[in-house]
Design an enzyme around this catalytic site. Structure first.
Site, short mmCIF file in Angstrom:
data_model
loop_
_atom_site.label_atom_id
_atom_site.label_comp_id
_atom_site.label_asym_id
_atom_site.label_seq_id
_atom_site.Cartn_x
_atom_site.Cartn_y
_atom_site.Cartn_z
N ARG A 182 -3.91 -5.25 6.91
CA ARG A 182 -4.95 -5.81 7.86
C ARG A 182 -6.06 -4.87 7.91
NH1 ARG A 182 -0.47 -7.86 10.67
NH2 ARG A 182 -0.49 -10.08 10.87
N HIS B 183 0.67 -1.28 -0.11
CA HIS B 183 -0.07 0.08 0.08
C HIS B 183 0.88 1.12 -0.07
CE1 HIS B 183 1.02 0.21 4.20
NE2 HIS B 183 0.37 -1.02 4.51
N GLY C 169 1.95 3.02 2.21
CA GLY C 169 2.86 3.21 3.19
C GLY C 169 4.30 2.31 2.78
N HIS C 170 4.23 1.37 2.17
CA HIS C 170 5.26 0.67 1.59
C HIS C 170 6.00 1.36 0.55
CE1 HIS C 170 2.80 -2.94 3.10
NE2 HIS C 170 3.81 -3.25 3.73
N LYS D 30 7.72 3.39 10.92
CA LYS D 30 7.58 3.88 12.28
C LYS D 30 6.21 3.37 13.06
CE LYS D 30 10.51 7.73 12.45
NZ LYS D 30 10.73 9.23 12.85
#
EC number: 6.3.2.1
Length: 292
Positions: free
Chosen positions: A189, A34, A36-37, A150
C-alpha cells in the site's frame, strides 16, 4: 520455477518432492511483491528444499468499502522476482478455483479472542476471511513450515492461535519487518502514498520507537501514553485508527504476568492505511530488551 493454477496440479507436484524427503516451506501472499515478501522467501529457502509461494488476492478479507478492486496485481513482475529467488512452485489460483461455490456458501473459520480488537474492530470480518483462506491454503499445500511477516502482528497471532486450536501440523515462523532506509515498514500500500505523504510516513515508526523508549525508561501509565501518541500522530498528519500497548501474546491489557509488550499502530495517511509495531521483552528484574 513452475507456475500452477489448480489445487490438483499443485498437490500432484508437491507429492513428488515429498517422496524425495524434501521439507515443504510455504509463503502465502497477495502478490505485488516487495523486498519484505522476498525476505520471507529467502528464509523459507534456508529452512527447506521445496519452497511454495501463493499469490491470491482473497476477496473474503476485504470489506465493502475496502480496496479489493484497486489492490495492485503485478503477476508478471512477481514471477520474475520469485524465479530469481529460486522458488520451486508458484501457486496462482483464480477466485473460482479457491471458492468453487462462491464466497457466500463457503465454510468459514473464526478465531476468537485475538480478532475482536485492533484491526479486527476496524475491519469486521477481515480476520475470518484471513483465517479461512489460510486454512484452505494449508490444506492444499500441507506445508511443514509457513512464514509470515511480523509487520502484520495481529494476523501472525491469529494464525498461530488457529494452528494451535485446530491441531494443524504446521510450524509458524514470524519474520522481522523489512523496512526502507528511513524506517518505513515495506507494504504494497506504500505505492498509494503521494510524494509528500511518503516523506511523512516514516514518522509512524519513529513515534512507536519514542513510546517504546518511554516504557523502557520506566513510564508505565499506558493509557496516558496511548492518548499522547494519538495526538502525535494527528499532529504529524495521520488519521489514527488506534495506538495500543498490550500483551504481545494475548493482545489484551498488559498484566504482571506479561512477558512481552507490543505497541501497535494503524493510521491513514491520505488514502492508504498504514500499520506498524514494535515490541519490548520484559527481562528478569524489570529490565527491558527492545526489539522490532
Amino acid at each position: 520455477m513452475k507456475t500452477l493454477t489448480t489445487v490438483y496440479a499443485l498437490r500432484r507436484a508437491i507429492a513428488g518432492n515429498r517422496t524425495q524427503g524434501q521439507r515443504v516451506c510455504f509463503v502465502p501472499t497477495m502478490g505485488n511483491l516487495h523486498e519484505g515478501h522476498l525476505t520471507l522467501v529467502r528464509e523459507a529457502k534456508r529452512r527447506g528444499e521445496c519452497v511454495v509461494v501463493s499469490i491470491f488476492v482473497n476477496p473474503m478479507q476485504f470489506g465493502a468499502n475496502e480496496d479489493l478492486d484497486s489492490y495492485p496485481r503485478t503477476l508478471a513482475a512477481d514471477k520474475e522476482k520469485l524465479f530469481g529467488e529460486g522458488t520451486t512452485y508458484l501457486f496462482a489460483p483464480t477466485v473460482s478455483e479457491m471458492y468453487p461455490n462462491g464466497t457466500g456458501p463457503q465454510s468459514q473459520l473464526s478465531v476468537p479472542e485475538v480478532t475482536e480488537t485492533l484491526c479486527g474492530a476496524s475491519r469486521p470480518g477481515h480476520f475470518t476471511g484471513v483465517s479461512t483462506v489460510v486454512s484452505k491454503l494449508f490444506n492444499i499445500v500441507q506445508p511443514d513450515i509457513a512464514f509470515f511477516g511480523k509487520k502484520d502482528f495481529q494476523q501472525l497471532q491469529v494464525i498461530r492461535k488457529m494452528v494451535d486450536d485446530m491441531c494443524m501440523p504446521v510450524e509458524i515462523v514470524g519474520v522481522d519487518t523489512s523496512r526502507a532506509e528511513d524506517g518505513l515498514a515495506l507494504s504494497s500500500r506504500n505505492g498509494f502514498l503521494s510524494e509528500q505523504e511518503r516523506k511523512v510516513a516514516p514518522r509512524l515508526h519513529q513515534i512507536l520507537q519514542e513510546y517504546r523508549d518511554a516504557i523502557a525508561n520506566g513510564f508505565d501509565n499506558y493509557k496516558e501514553l496511548e492518548h499522547h501518541a494519538q495526538n502525535d500522530l494527528k499532529n504529524a498528519g495521520f488519521s489514527p485508527d488506534y495506538f495500543t500497548i498490550c500483551d504481545a501474546e494475548t493482545l489484551h491489557d498488559v498484566t504482571e504476568d506479561t512477558d512481552e509488550i507490543v505497541i501497535l499502530a494503524a493510521a491513514k495517511l491520505g488514502t492508504p492505511r498504514l500499520i506498524d509495531n514494535v515490541t519490548l521483552t520484559l527481562a528478569p528484574h524489570s529490565d527491558y530488551r527492545m526489539l522490532g
